[in-house]
Design an enzyme around this catalytic site. Structure first.
Site, short mmCIF file in Angstrom:
data_model
loop_
_atom_site.label_atom_id
_atom_site.label_comp_id
_atom_site.label_asym_id
_atom_site.label_seq_id
_atom_site.Cartn_x
_atom_site.Cartn_y
_atom_site.Cartn_z
N CYS A 50 -16.01 2.51 3.92
CA CYS A 50 -15.11 3.13 2.94
C CYS A 50 -15.59 2.92 1.50
CB CYS A 50 -13.70 2.58 3.09
SG CYS A 50 -12.80 3.25 4.52
N CYS A 106 -9.36 2.25 8.75
CA CYS A 106 -9.54 3.08 7.55
C CYS A 106 -10.85 3.86 7.58
CB CYS A 106 -9.48 2.21 6.30
SG CYS A 106 -10.59 0.79 6.29
N CYS A 107 -11.90 3.32 8.19
CA CYS A 107 -13.23 3.93 8.07
C CYS A 107 -13.44 5.17 8.95
CB CYS A 107 -14.31 2.89 8.34
SG CYS A 107 -14.36 1.55 7.13
N GLU A 132 -18.80 -2.20 3.45
CA GLU A 132 -17.80 -1.41 4.16
C GLU A 132 -18.06 0.08 4.01
OE1 GLU A 132 -12.98 -0.62 4.16
OE2 GLU A 132 -13.76 -2.44 3.19
N GLU A 181 -13.91 -8.77 1.15
CA GLU A 181 -14.51 -7.43 1.18
C GLU A 181 -14.96 -7.02 -0.22
OE1 GLU A 181 -12.17 -5.39 4.89
OE2 GLU A 181 -11.19 -5.28 2.94
N HIS A 195 0.81 -1.23 0.00
CA HIS A 195 0.00 0.00 0.00
C HIS A 195 0.84 1.28 0.00
CE1 HIS A 195 -3.05 -2.90 1.20
NE2 HIS A 195 -4.00 -1.98 1.16
N HIS A 218 -12.41 -6.48 -4.64
CA HIS A 218 -12.51 -5.67 -3.43
C HIS A 218 -13.27 -4.40 -3.75
CE1 HIS A 218 -11.09 -3.09 -0.12
NE2 HIS A 218 -10.72 -4.21 0.52
N GLY A 250 -1.51 -2.21 -5.34
CA GLY A 250 -2.55 -3.20 -5.12
C GLY A 250 -3.86 -2.60 -4.68
N HIS A 251 -3.80 -1.41 -4.08
CA HIS A 251 -5.01 -0.71 -3.63
C HIS A 251 -5.11 0.61 -4.39
CE1 HIS A 251 -8.20 1.02 -1.34
NE2 HIS A 251 -8.18 0.08 -0.40
#
Length: 635
Positions: free
Chosen positions: A329, A403-404, A327, A311, A149, A259, A198-199
Site C-alpha cells: 500500500c 488493505c493491500c 508495504e 510499518e 479510521h 507510518h 489517524g490515517h
C-alpha cells in the site's frame, strides 16, 4: 518552460482531475488510453479476469459483507477483520469502476446492485456508515479518531463512488458517499469540532469530491484537516505523534516520518490541495518531502518503509533489504502522489519513479495467477526466514488486514491513467506500453499508436493516425538509465526536461539502451555495503534459490562485478546470467580478520530473474543486493 494546458481540458474520467489552472499537465481520459497486450496490457486483463473476481469472493469469505449484514440483524457471525474492513469493499468497488472505464464491462453490474443496496440499508439517516462502530461500538462515533479510521473508510467510499459515477454514470453510491461527506462537514467543518483522522486518506478523497461535484465546502473541509494536522489533536499512545504525522504542521514537515502509507497518502492530499490553490508553501513542503522520501528513504524496487514495528520510515538511508517492511500500500500511495506531483510540476523524477514502482514493487506484490499477494515486500529472503503477521515467506490469498490486495486491484485497473498527459501544445508519453491514445481536442484529432513490448526490449514505435495542428509536439521520455538512445537510427539526447521533443505528426522508432548494468547504493546505506544490484531498463533483478544448483545457497554466492550481467533469453522474464563464485562460509559467527572465513571458491552459474517475478516457484531464499568480489568495470 512548460506551458500548462487549459484547465477545462482535464477529463473527468481519471482518478485525479484538477479543476484549477494550477496544474502544469493534464491527465487524459482513461477511455482515451487503451492498452493493447504487452506487459501492462496483459496485467490489466489478468486483473479483470482473476484479481477483481478473487477479491469479490474474498469479501464474502473474510466476513466483510457479513459485517454489514450483522448491523441489519441478518448475520449471527461475529465482526471479522480490522476496524477498517469496510474499506476493502470500497476499494474493490473502485477497482470495478475503473475496469468499467477501461473495458465497458457489465459483468459486475448485478454484484454492484447487491452491495450498494447493502451499504444503503446500513447507512444511518444522517449519512453515517461504518460497521465497526455500528455493529460493535455503537455510541462511540468519532470518539477515537487516531484508531477507528472512520474518515479513512469514508475516503475510500468517496473514491469508489466517484470512480463509478465517472466510469458508468452511476450515482447511487455517490449519493451515499456525499451523505457521509456532508456529515463529516457538519461535524468537523468550520463550525464544528477540530478533528483529523489517524490515517490520512480522506483529504485527497474530499478534494476529488469537490472536483467531481463543484461543491467548494468539500475542498474547504480538506483544507481545514490539512491545516489541523501537526497541532497535537490525536492521542499519541506508545507510537508517538510522528507515527500519525501529527508531530509538525504540514508546511513545516520536510522529513518523511512515521507510518509510511499514512505519510504518502497525506502527501497525495497535500499535493491535491496545492493543485487547487497554488499555495507556494505547500509546493515547497512537498518538494522537501519528495527529496526526503525518494532520495534517502526509497528502496531500489520503489518500496517504502524499513521498520516492521510501526510499518514506518526509518532514518535516512536506513534501508535493510532483509527486514524491509515495504508495504504494498505504501508503493500504491506513492504512485498516487507521484502522479499528482507530475500534474503539478511537470517533467521531473516523477514518471521514472512511477515506472520503477509498477515494474518492481507492485509487480512483486501479486503472483502470476493474480490471486496471491504480498503485504510486505522484502528485497532479501533468508533461507531460514519464518512467516510473520503480514510478512509471510510466500504470497497468500488474503490477509486479516486485507488493505493491500484490493488496493492492487484498483491501481492496476487504473494503470492507463498514468501513461500520458497533455499541455497546451504537447502530448507527453511518460510510461511506455503498447497502447492507442486518442488526442485531446486541443491537439487535433486522431490516435497516437504506441507499439512496444517494453520493458522486454527498448524499442518503442510511435505513429499518428490522424491530424495535428502546426506546432503540436510529441514528448518522449528518455529514462536516466538509457546511456545511448536513438530515434529512427540517429542518436538523440534528452532536453533539460528529460524528454525528446518531436513534431506530433512525426512517426518513428525510439530505441532505449537496455544494456544490463550494476547499480550501487549510496554509501550511507550500511545494510548493503559491498553489494551491487543488477538492473536492466526499469527492471530490478534478483537471485532466487530456485535458479541455483542443489547444495548452493543464495547467501553463499559472490558475484564478479568486473563482468557485466548478460541477458540470456527473452520474454517476460528476460533472465540474466552473471559471473559468480560459490563461497560457503565456515561455521562460527566471528573470527580474526586475517582469516577469510571461507572454505574456498567454486565457480557457479548464477541466473537472475526480474524481482517482480520472484516467488512464483514456491517459497525459497532470494536477494536483490549481491555481495561482490570485484568492482564493475568503468562504463
Amino acid at each position: 518552460m512548460t506551458t500548462a494546458a487549459p484547465a477545462e481540458s482535464a477529463s473527468p474520467l481519471t482518478p485525479a482531475a484538477p479543476r484549477a489552472a494550477v496544474a502544469v499537465h493534464q491527465g487524459l481520459a482513461m477511455s482515451a488510453v487503451r492498452l493493447h497486450g504487452g506487459v501492462l496490457g496483459g496485467w490489466q486483463e489478468r486483473n479483470a479476469a482473476a484479481t477483481i473476481p478473487h477479491c469479490i469472493g474474498q469479501l464474502e469469505e473474510s466476513g466483510v459483507l457479513d459485517n454489514f449484514r450483522r448491523v441489519l440483524g441478518n448475520s449471527e457471525a461475529d465482526y471479522r477483520g480490522f476496524v477498517f474492513a469496510d474499506s476493502d469493499l470500497y476499494k474493490v468497488i473502485e477497482a470495478v469502476g475503473w475496469e468499467i472505464a477501461r473495458s465497458g464491462t457489465t459483468e459486475f453490474d448485478a454484484w454492484l446492485d447487491e452491495v450498494i443496496a447493502l451499504v444503503a440499508r446500513v447507512q444511518e439517516p444522517d449519512g453515517y456508515v461504518m460497521t465497526w462502530i455500528q455493529g460493535v461500538h455503537p455510541g462511540k462515533r468519532f470518539a477515537e479518531l487516531e484508531w477507528t479510521h472512520e474518515m479513512y473508510v469514508a475516503g475510500h467510499l468517496i473514491q469508489a463512488a466517484i470512480a463509478l459515477d465517472r466510469a458508468a454514470g452511476r450515482a447511487d453510491l455517490l449519493e451515499l458517499a456525499r451523505a457521509f461527506a456532508d456529515l463529516l462537514e457538519r461535524t468537523f467543518g468550520p463550525e464544528g469540532t477540530d478533528g483529523i483522522c489517524g490515517h490520512p486518506q480522506i483529504e485527497t478523497a474530499l478534494i476529488e469530491l469537490y472536483r467531481h461535484t463543484g461543491e467548494r465546502r468539500y475542498l474547504d473541509l480538506a483544507t481545514r484537516m490539512i491545516n489541523l494536522r501537526g497541532t497535537g489533536l490525536l492521542k499519541r499512545g506508545g507510537l508517538g505523534a510522528r507515527y500519525f504525522q501529527d508531530h509538525e504542521p504540514v508546511r513545516n514537515a520536510t522529513d518523511a516520518a512515521g507510518h509510511a502509507v499514512r505519510q504518502l497518502y497525506l502527501n497525495a492530499g497535500v499535493t491535491d490541495l496545492y493543485l487547487e490553490t497554488g499555495e507556494q508553501a505547500l509546493a515547497e513542503a512537498m518538494d522537501a518531502q519528495w527529496r526526503s522520501t525518494h532520495e534517502r528513504k526509497m528502496y531500489i524496487s520503489g518500496a517504502f518503509g524499513s521498520r516492521h514495528r510501526d510499518e514506518a520510515f526509518g532514518s535516512d538511508y536506513e534501508l535493510p533489504p532483509d527486514r524491509a517492511y515495504a508495504e504494498t500500500c505504501a508503493t500504491i500511495a506513492d504512485t498516487h502522489w507521484a502522479w499528482r506531483m507530475l500534474l503539478a510540476f511537470g517533467p521531473g523524477p516523477y514518471a521514472e519513479t512511477i515506472e520503477r514502482e509498477i515494474h518492481n514493487a507492485l509487480r512483486a506484490s501479486v503472483d502470476a495467477s493474480g490471486t496471491r499477494f504480498f503485504y510486505s515486500n522484502p528485497l532479501q529472503m533468508r533461507p531460514d526466514r519464518t512467516t510473520e503477521v503480514n510478512a509471510p515467506k510466500e504470497r497468500t490469498s488474503w490477509y486479516e488486514c486485507a488493505c493491500c490486495p484490493p488496493n492492487i486491484a484498483r491501481v492496476i485497473a487504473q494503470l492507463s491513467a498514468y501513461l500520458a498527459t497533455s499541455t497546451e501544445d504537447t502530448l507527453w508519453l511518460h510510461v511506455y506500453a503498447a497502447a492507442d491514445i486518442d488526442l485531446p481536442g486541443h491537439l487535433g484529432s486522431g490516435v497516437v499508436r504506441v507499439r512496444t513490448d517494453y520493458p522486454r526490449s527498448g524499442r518503442v514505435q510511435v505513429s499518428l493516425d490522424g491530424g495535428a495542428p502546426p506546432g503540436a509536439d510529441l514528448a518522449l521520455r528518455i529514462p536516466s538509465w538509457s546511456r545511448r538512445t536513438t530515434f529512427d537510427g540517429e542518436e538523440v539526447t534528452a532536453g533539460d526536461d528529460g524528454y525528446l521533443h518531436l513534431p506530433l505528426g512525426v512517426g518513428g522508432v525510439l530505441e532505449l539502451d537496455m544494456s544490463p548494468r550494476w547499480t550501487a547504493a549510496h554509501p550511507r546505506v550500511d545494510a548493503v555495503r559491498g553489494c551491487l544490484a543488477a538492473e536492466r531498463g526499469p527492471v530490478v533483478y534478483c537471485l532466487e534459490q530456485a535458479d541455483l544448483p542443489e547444495g548452493i545457497d543464495v547467501d553463499d554466492v559472490i558475484v564478479d562485478a568486473s563482468h557485466a550481467p548478460q541477458v540470456s533469453g527473452d520474454g517476460d522474464l528476460a533472465p540474466m546470467r552473471v559471473t559468480a563464485n560459490h563461497r560457503p562460509a565456515r561455521p562460527g559467527l566471528y573470527r580474526p580478520a586475517s582469516e577469510s572465513g571461507a572454505d574456498g571458491d567454486a565457480s557457479v552459474q548464477a541466473g537472475l530473474i526480474p524481482f517482480g517475478h520472484w516467488g512464483n516457484r514456491g517459497a525459497g531464499a532470494m536477494r536483490v543486493w549481491l555481495p561482490v568480489d570485484a568492482p564493475p568495470e568503468p562504463s
